[in-house]
Scaffold this active site. Structure first.
Site, PDB file in Angstrom:
ATOM      1  N   ASP A 113       0.815  -1.218   0.000  1.00 41.71           N
ATOM      2  CA  ASP A 113       0.000   0.000   0.000  1.00 41.71           C
ATOM      3  C   ASP A 113       0.845   1.263   0.000  1.00 41.71           C
ATOM      4  O   ASP A 113       0.284   2.364  -0.052  1.00 41.71           O
ATOM      5  CB  ASP A 113      -0.948  -0.002   1.209  1.00 41.71           C
ATOM      6  CG  ASP A 113      -2.406  -0.086   0.783  1.00 41.71           C
ATOM      7  OD1 ASP A 113      -2.652  -0.469  -0.382  1.00 41.71           O
ATOM      8  OD2 ASP A 113      -3.286   0.216   1.596  1.00 41.71           O
ATOM      9  N   ASP A 155     -11.366  -6.581  10.401  1.00 41.49           N
ATOM     10  CA  ASP A 155     -11.432  -8.008  10.682  1.00 41.49           C
ATOM     11  C   ASP A 155     -12.643  -8.346  11.554  1.00 41.49           C
ATOM     12  O   ASP A 155     -13.379  -9.306  11.281  1.00 41.49           O
ATOM     13  CB  ASP A 155     -10.138  -8.482  11.353  1.00 41.49           C
ATOM     14  CG  ASP A 155      -9.711  -7.576  12.499  1.00 41.49           C
ATOM     15  OD1 ASP A 155     -10.407  -6.590  12.788  1.00 41.49           O
ATOM     16  OD2 ASP A 155      -8.669  -7.859  13.113  1.00 41.49           O
TER      17      ASP A 155
END
Length: 730
Positions: free
Chosen positions: A142, A459
């Site tokens: 990223d 998550d």
């Protein structure tokens, strides 16, 4: 993909063992009875109090503590764990029947997450005991860093030597930086051939380490416009096109693909969840494996049979509903003695075994095997055939890419995709298309498909959505630990991580995936919903714990009481909070409040990973005697702790001064009047914040910055002033 392997004549591939926890239950019930007794005492004794404020505040805080304890009890009440038998799998299942697995490794910053750590994770995953032709590894960068890409290219060259070496000699620790240490290296093979190859591998790894280290210290040049690195010339990490490179299609290794998704300041990137969804789409186009493993860049595979353990669970259940995902625990190799920062989460394992007895373990964001069809939004009772899936529906859900829609139809229908027809390099254009930052508009990505948006703890939100559709999950904890990672090595880093968790977990409760809503409208079990509330309320716990921490000081200064007196039976019940709750969790709570009222946005903070450099002989130095000492920076998160410390020191000094003015014949009467319970609690708080006390008098990075001390001192004096004014008669 489910194969009925477990027949009555065979021993099981996995077993769920129920633990006997009668003693733990009895202790929890005793604590609950004490808490309830305290609440009853508060209500009954309220009319006899001269100072209602501390008594009422204590009642509210203790009601919250009792509520949290009940949530914890419901989660831990039943205990079970899963045992897997990979040796039975090897005897029973042919390698050709193993499902393909796409491996996702994510990194966001080559400075905070050193490339050598990421590359060791990559090497450990390439060398696992699993058929090479069944694996594909995707590295998501990223930061769009040429250093990360360069490191991956060089690591792939070394992997062609390292992977055969590990499998030939059955090396157990397959991350080189851990293998080539004095504690990990074991020359079990006495043959001259092994010793020569071992020396060669060590030299090759040292060479790789030095190349990456040198590359990190110099800028990348763009001398050759035809090189693979030309796409990184003058690149802006926050505004660049998608970059996808197939680093290896060699049959000796799994496929290795580098991905840096498109970035544009006008488009929301959704932090790690956005990166994971790009990985899901790109891998769906290129390899489309029915299983996906996602791993943080610092979590190397410590157990070479980790994939076999996961397959024991996949093949061991006749019903796919019982295994929506397989979660392996997170453990750390660089844990400090006595775990001063609480990074090891030791007390969380009891909770995890409790969750295993309900609907299953939470998704932990790393070390997790997912079924692609589950990530694609399929529910346990959905049966879809390729012929019955309309192209219009696939377009609305998965987007405009024909390649992705075809691969998604294969997964949803349960057909076995054939990834051997074409190599990944044939799908570069299609992969770049699905990695664009505008691809998700008008689709269900991040809403019903993939990793969900709406929380920095993607998550937890994604796992909650999976459980809400009726899937169960499995916690698999073999020995040796399947994955080991890098824990925060400084107190400020640990605080930043805890703040991010507390912020993201609390955000979950303000989405349409609230656990209670999923219980009423979905298929989330009620006790599982209580467990989700237990963890999502971490940030909210800070408010009552801060209030409770200030109560002893207030009462000592004002001469009031919030605890029963010595001669009352309820004297033994006081409960105090923890340092993390009043620092990191409190600021996590504030972040969510400011977001909800529209005053700020929540930023994703990458936790810094530290790698100790080799000392010349390949051995990392982890023996720093000061490693476990608390270091402090100018973060405002520690200010609450300093204020609590200062006001309690002031209160104790105030109590001692009162005693000095009393005639020695009346000393015991005055002691009872001061409130021994409050004095004890103040001293206990000083012990809780002992490291902060040492920080007031420390030196260098071990000293709390003067600006924090002065600001905390002003707030402490302001609080003491309010206490004194409230004690004066009107």
């Amino acid at each position: 993909m489910a194969i009925n392997i477990q027949e009555s004549t065979f021993l099981p591939l996995q077993e769920k063992i129920v633990s006997n926890n009668k003693i733990a239950r009895a202790i929890e019930l005793i604590v609950l009875s004490l808490l309830v007794s305290m609440l009853v005492y508060r209500v009954v004794s309220l009319k006899d109090q001269h100072h209602y404020l501390p008594w009422l505040l204590a009642f509210l805080c203790e009601s919250w503590f009792t509520f949290i304890w009940i949530l914890s009890m419901c989660t831990k009440w039943n205990q079970c764990y899963t045992i897997t038998y990979p040796e039975r799998l090897l005897e029973r299942v042919n390698e050709s029947e193993y499902p393909e697995v796409d491996i996702f490794v994510t990194t966001a910053d080559p400075i905070l997450e050193p490339c050598i750590i990421t590359m060791n994770t990559v090497l450990s995953l390439l060398a696992v005991d699993y058929p090479t032709n069944k694996l594909a590894l995707y590295l998501s960068d990223d930061a769009c860093s040429p250093l990360t890409f360069y490191s991956l290219v060089e690591t792939t060259k070394f992997a062609k030597l390292w992977v055969p070496f590990c499998k030939k000699y059955n090396i157990q620790v397959r991350a080189p930086f851990r293998y080539f240490t004095s504690n990990s290296t074991s020359l079990d093979h006495d043959s001259l051939e092994f010793r020569n190859e071992h020396k060669k591998m060590k030299n090759e790894y040292d060479y790789l380490y030095k190349k990456i280290e040198v590359a990190a210290q110099r800028p990348f040049t763009c001398d050759d416009p035809n090189s693979d690195f030309s796409v990184f010339c003058d690149v802006n990490r926050s505004d660049h096109p998608a970059i996808i490179k197939v680093v290896s299609e060699n049959t000796e290794l799994p496929y290795i693909i580098y991905i840096s998704r498109e970035k544009n300041p006008k488009h929301d990137q959704h932090y790690k969840a956005g990166a994971m969804n790009v990985l899901a789409r790109v891998s769906g186009v290129m390899t489309n494996a029915p299983l996906m493993l996602n791993v943080d860049c610092d979590m190397y595979a410590n157990n070479p049979q980790v994939f076999l353990h996961a397959m024991c669970v996949v093949f061991g259940y006749k019903n796919d509903q019982d295994c929506g995902f397989v979660q392996f625990p997170q453990a750390f190799y660089n844990g400090l003695k006595d775990d001063p920062f609480g990074n090891q989460l030791a007390n969380f394992y009891y909770i995890m075994n409790g969750l295993s007895a309900i609907q299953g373990i939470f998704y932990g964001g790393s070390n997790c095997f997912h079924r692609r069809k589950v990530i694609y939004g399929l529910s346990p009772n959905d049966i879809k055939n390729t012929e019955n899936i309309r192209n219009e529906d696939l377009h609305k859900v998965f987007g405009k890419s024909f390649e992705l829609r075809d691969s998604a139809a294969q997964i949803l229908s349960g057909s076995n995709p054939n990834i051997d027809q074409k190599s990944p390099s044939c799908f570069i254009e299609a992969a770049i298309d699905v990695a664009s930052c505008s691809y998700e508009y008008g689709t269900q990505w991040g809403k019903k498909v993939g990793w969900l948006y709406g929380s920095t703890t993607e998550d937890m939100l994604t796992g909650l959505n999976i459980h809400g559709r009726g899937w169960k999950s499995v916690l698999c904890s073999p020995y040796p630990p399947p994955f080991l990672g890098c824990a925060p090595s400084t107190y400020p880093s640990s605080l930043a991580q805890q703040k991010r968790w507390a912020t993201g977990l609390l955000e979950v409760l303000f989405t349409d995936k609230n656990p209670l809503l999923l219980t009423m409208k979905g298929n989330l079990w009620f006790r599982q919903a209580l467990a989700y509330h237990w963890i999502c309320l971490w940030g909210a716990r800070s408010i009552p714990e801060i209030c409770y921490a200030f109560l002893p000081t207030y009462c000592i200064i004002t001469g009031s009481h919030f605890l029963p007196k010595v001669n009352e039976q309820a004297f033994i019940i006081p409960r105090m909070g923890r340092v993390t709750a009043v620092t990191a969790w409190f600021f996590g709570f504030l972040s969510v409040v400011l977001k909800l009222i529209g005053l700020s946005k929540i930023a994703f903070e990458v936790t810094k990973k530290e790698h100790k450099p080799n000392n010349g002989d390949g051995v990392s130095d982890h023996c720093d005697k000061n490693a476990s000492r608390f270091t402090f920076d100018k973060s405002p998160m520690i200010m609450v702790g300093v204020v609590i410390l200062l006001v309690n020191m002031t209160a104790l000094l105030n109590g001692v001064l009162k005693l000095l003015k009393v005639d020695h014949n009346d000393i015991w009467t005055e002691l009872l009047g001061l409130g021994l319970g409050e004095m004890f609690c103040s001293m206990w708080l000083l012990l809780c914040f002992w490291e902060f006390l040492k920080g007031l008098f420390g030196n260098g990075k071990y000293r709390i910055p003067s600006s924090i001390i002065w600001k905390s001192g002003v707030l402490a004096l302001f609080f003491v002033r309010i206490c004194r004014r409230s004690s004066q008669p009107i």
